[in-house]
Enzyme design. Structure first.
Site, PDB file in Angstrom:
ATOM      1  N   SER A  98      41.259  42.442  40.730  1.00 24.33           N
ATOM      2  CA  SER A  98      41.276  41.165  40.013  1.00 24.33           C
ATOM      3  C   SER A  98      39.984  40.974  39.237  1.00 24.33           C
ATOM      4  O   SER A  98      39.031  41.739  39.380  1.00 24.33           O
ATOM      5  CB  SER A  98      41.463  40.001  40.994  1.00 24.33           C
ATOM      6  OG  SER A  98      40.266  39.772  41.713  1.00 24.33           O
ATOM      7  N   SER A 100      37.864  38.376  39.504  1.00 20.38           N
ATOM      8  CA  SER A 100      37.036  37.325  40.083  1.00 20.38           C
ATOM      9  C   SER A 100      35.546  37.649  40.061  1.00 20.38           C
ATOM     10  O   SER A 100      34.721  36.746  40.186  1.00 20.38           O
ATOM     11  CB  SER A 100      37.479  37.047  41.523  1.00 20.38           C
ATOM     12  OG  SER A 100      37.147  38.129  42.370  1.00 20.38           O
ATOM     13  N   LYS A 155      32.969  39.532  47.006  1.00 17.78           N
ATOM     14  CA  LYS A 155      32.288  38.393  46.385  1.00 17.78           C
ATOM     15  C   LYS A 155      30.786  38.606  46.498  1.00 17.78           C
ATOM     16  O   LYS A 155      30.312  39.576  47.082  1.00 17.78           O
ATOM     17  CB  LYS A 155      32.668  37.080  47.076  1.00 17.78           C
ATOM     18  CG  LYS A 155      34.153  36.780  47.149  1.00 17.78           C
ATOM     19  CD  LYS A 155      34.780  36.486  45.805  1.00 17.78           C
ATOM     20  CE  LYS A 155      36.271  36.233  45.944  1.00 17.78           C
ATOM     21  NZ  LYS A 155      36.934  36.122  44.618  1.00 17.78           N
ATOM     22  N   SER A 251      37.889  32.328  40.567  1.00 15.04           N
ATOM     23  CA  SER A 251      37.568  32.995  41.824  1.00 15.04           C
ATOM     24  C   SER A 251      38.004  32.130  43.004  1.00 15.04           C
ATOM     25  O   SER A 251      37.652  30.944  43.087  1.00 15.04           O
ATOM     26  CB  SER A 251      36.065  33.273  41.917  1.00 15.04           C
ATOM     27  OG  SER A 251      35.726  33.800  43.176  1.00 15.04           O
TER      28      SER A 251
END
Length: 295
Positions: A98, A100, A155, A251
């Site tokens: 993705s 994010s 993250k 996100s």
């Protein structure tokens, strides 16, 4: 149901190693003894003039050869064990699915994760048995998603235990201090990231560590349903971390579901070893990203 590769590796290592061990301890000595006795008997007959063909003893020994199952187990066990040890304790590869973490990480990036940066953990059980360090602010970490531990997330750690964290007007605040941002020209996306072209781009500094972020000024600071920071700053509890994506308005992170427990950590992302994006114009590999260090 998702495929649990660590469990498969542990099971395959135990199965192949078990077959090899049981055979080595219980059956291989008997096969060698019977083969030796058969060979000796064949030699005695030949010496007595019976005239048994020379190949007869060899054929008899063939009856006591190692079974195919054991042969395969003995061949595959070292390979599977090496993969298990490498993947569990040293380095594990992941693919970014993705956007994010754009612009730091793009869809189609294949990354390497340091598995011992935050301690050694037993595969499958994920129990830490050697403590080698803790995440620092600014680290890009892979972790098991607290709401579904079968899914791995990636993250950036923005706050560590004891920190007070807040996010307002597209600015991150840690212990009351805003993270410095320096504006850059608008983002120009490629391949699967073309939809983010035009997003505001900035360099953000956390504890002196700089990285780029993307911002959509028209989006709310907290997406719908994300209420962790709705009532103001929160304090990160012990053995937990507050994480956010670099693509701040695209996100699903701690603003929405809370903290990452230390026990969910997988490792620290440190390099891109391949980039393959079928949405790119022309050849899908971005050679300029190969070998990039993740900051």
């Amino acid at each position: 149901m998702s495929f649990d590769f660590p469990t498969f590796l542990v099971a395959a290592t135990a199965l192949t190693g078990g077959i090899w061990l049981v055979d080595a301890l219980a059956f291989a000595p008997r096969r060698r003894r019977l083969a030796a006795e058969q060979a000796a008997a064949g030699g005695t007959e030949a010496a007595g003039g019976i005239g048994a063909p020379a190949g007869q003893a060899e054929a008899a020994r063939g009856r006591y050869r190692e079974p195919v199952l054991v042969e395969y187990a003995r061949s595959f066990f070292p390979v599977i064990l090496a993969v298990l040890l490498l993947r569990s304790f040293l380095v594990e590869p992941f693919r970014i699915p993705s956007g994010s973490m754009m612009p730091t990480l793009l869809v189609g990036d294949f990354i390497l994760v340091n598995k011992f940066a935050y301690g050694l953990r037993l595969p499958v059980l994920n129990t830490k048995f050697v403590d080698l360090g803790e995440p620092e602010r600014g680290d890009v970490v892979v972790f098991r998603f607290p709401q579904d531990e079968s899914i791995d997330y990636i993250k950036r750690v923005v706050a560590v235990p004891g920190d007070q964290v807040y996010y307002r007007n597209k600015t991150l605040y840690v212990n009351g201090e805003p993270a410095e941002q320096v504006s850059l020209p608008p983002y120009v996306g490629e391949g699967s990231g073309q939809g983010h072209t035009g997003a505001l781009r900035a360099v953000e500094a956390i504890d002196g560590m700089e990285h780029e972020i993307l911002i959509n000024p028209r989006a709310r600071d907290l997406p719908p349903g994300c209420t962790v920071l709705a009532d103001g700053p929160v304090t990160v509890p012990d053995e937990a971390y507050f994480v956010m994506g670099d693509n701040r308005d695209n996100s699903n992170d701690s603003r929405c579901w809370g903290f990452v427990p230390d026990g969910n950590l997988v490792g620290k992302a440190f390099a891109i070893w391949m980039h393959w994006d079928g949405g790119r114009d022309g050849f899908p590999v971005a050679f300029d990203r190969l070998g990039d260090v993740i900051h």
